[in-house]
Design a protein around this motif. Structure first.
Motif, short mmCIF file in Angstrom:
data_model
loop_
_atom_site.label_atom_id
_atom_site.label_comp_id
_atom_site.label_asym_id
_atom_site.label_seq_id
_atom_site.Cartn_x
_atom_site.Cartn_y
_atom_site.Cartn_z
N ALA A 46 0.84 -1.19 0.00
CA ALA A 46 0.00 0.00 0.00
C ALA A 46 0.88 1.25 0.00
CB ALA A 46 -0.91 0.01 1.22
N TYR A 47 0.49 2.23 -0.78
CA TYR A 47 1.21 3.50 -0.87
C TYR A 47 0.24 4.64 -0.59
CZ TYR A 47 4.83 0.85 -3.29
OH TYR A 47 5.78 -0.06 -3.61
N ASP A 55 5.64 11.36 -8.61
CA ASP A 55 6.95 10.91 -9.10
C ASP A 55 7.55 9.89 -8.15
OD1 ASP A 55 6.83 12.46 -11.36
OD2 ASP A 55 7.96 14.13 -10.48
N SER A 56 7.44 10.15 -6.87
CA SER A 56 7.95 9.22 -5.87
C SER A 56 7.17 7.91 -5.92
CB SER A 56 7.85 9.84 -4.48
OG SER A 56 8.22 8.91 -3.50
N LEU A 57 5.86 7.99 -6.05
CA LEU A 57 5.03 6.79 -6.13
C LEU A 57 5.42 5.95 -7.32
CD1 LEU A 57 2.59 5.06 -5.30
CD2 LEU A 57 1.19 6.57 -6.72
N TRP A 58 5.60 6.56 -8.47
CA TRP A 58 5.99 5.86 -9.69
C TRP A 58 7.32 5.14 -9.48
CZ3 TRP A 58 3.74 4.27 -13.93
CH2 TRP A 58 4.50 3.93 -15.03
N SER A 59 8.28 5.81 -8.89
CA SER A 59 9.59 5.23 -8.63
C SER A 59 9.48 4.04 -7.68
CB SER A 59 10.49 6.31 -8.02
OG SER A 59 11.68 5.75 -7.57
N GLN A 60 8.68 4.17 -6.63
CA GLN A 60 8.52 3.09 -5.67
C GLN A 60 7.81 1.89 -6.28
OE1 GLN A 60 6.64 4.60 -2.14
NE2 GLN A 60 8.24 6.09 -1.78
N LEU A 61 6.83 2.13 -7.14
CA LEU A 61 6.13 1.02 -7.80
C LEU A 61 7.08 0.24 -8.70
CD1 LEU A 61 2.68 2.58 -8.67
CD2 LEU A 61 3.12 0.72 -7.08
N TRP A 62 7.93 0.95 -9.47
CA TRP A 62 8.87 0.25 -10.33
C TRP A 62 9.88 -0.53 -9.51
CZ3 TRP A 62 8.32 -1.67 -14.73
CH2 TRP A 62 7.54 -1.04 -15.70
N GLN A 63 10.33 0.02 -8.38
CA GLN A 63 11.25 -0.70 -7.52
C GLN A 63 10.60 -1.98 -6.99
OE1 GLN A 63 14.46 0.15 -7.10
NE2 GLN A 63 14.70 -1.78 -6.00
N PHE A 64 9.33 -1.90 -6.61
CA PHE A 64 8.59 -3.06 -6.14
C PHE A 64 8.52 -4.12 -7.21
CE2 PHE A 64 4.55 -5.34 -5.78
CZ PHE A 64 4.71 -5.92 -4.53
N VAL A 65 8.21 -3.73 -8.44
CA VAL A 65 8.12 -4.68 -9.56
C VAL A 65 9.46 -5.36 -9.80
CG1 VAL A 65 7.80 -4.84 -12.07
CG2 VAL A 65 6.19 -3.52 -10.69
N LYS A 66 10.54 -4.59 -9.80
CA LYS A 66 11.87 -5.17 -10.02
C LYS A 66 12.24 -6.18 -8.93
CE LYS A 66 13.74 -1.06 -12.28
NZ LYS A 66 14.66 0.05 -12.12
#
Length: 70
Positions: A46-47, A55-66
């Motif tokens: 959850a975010y 921008d921060s949310l987008w970055s965190q989502l991509w980190q989660f996916v990786k």
């Protein structure tokens, strides 16, 4: 020319989309929008979406996916 003040995000109600055991939802928690992602195994993340934090949310989502690729 005067700058127009941006309003804080406002969420009225909830939205959920599910498919194949996975879901993504946006809900309201104490007047703060929360994005929740649940995978087919029941794991969730959850975010909180604060003003000007997309921008921060987008970055965190991509980190989660990786981190959770298999």
């Amino acid at each position: 020319m005067a700058k127009k003040k941006l309003e804080d995000p406002k969420l009225e109600g909830n939205a959920t989309m599910s498919f194949g055991g996975k879901s993504i939802s946006i809900s309201n928690d104490n007047n703060e929008p929360v994005l929740t992602v649940i995978n087919e195994y029941g794991n969730s993340v959850a975010y909180r979406i604060a003003t000007h934090s997309f921008d921060s949310l987008w970055s965190q989502l991509w980190q989660f996916v990786k981190e959770h690729q298999h």
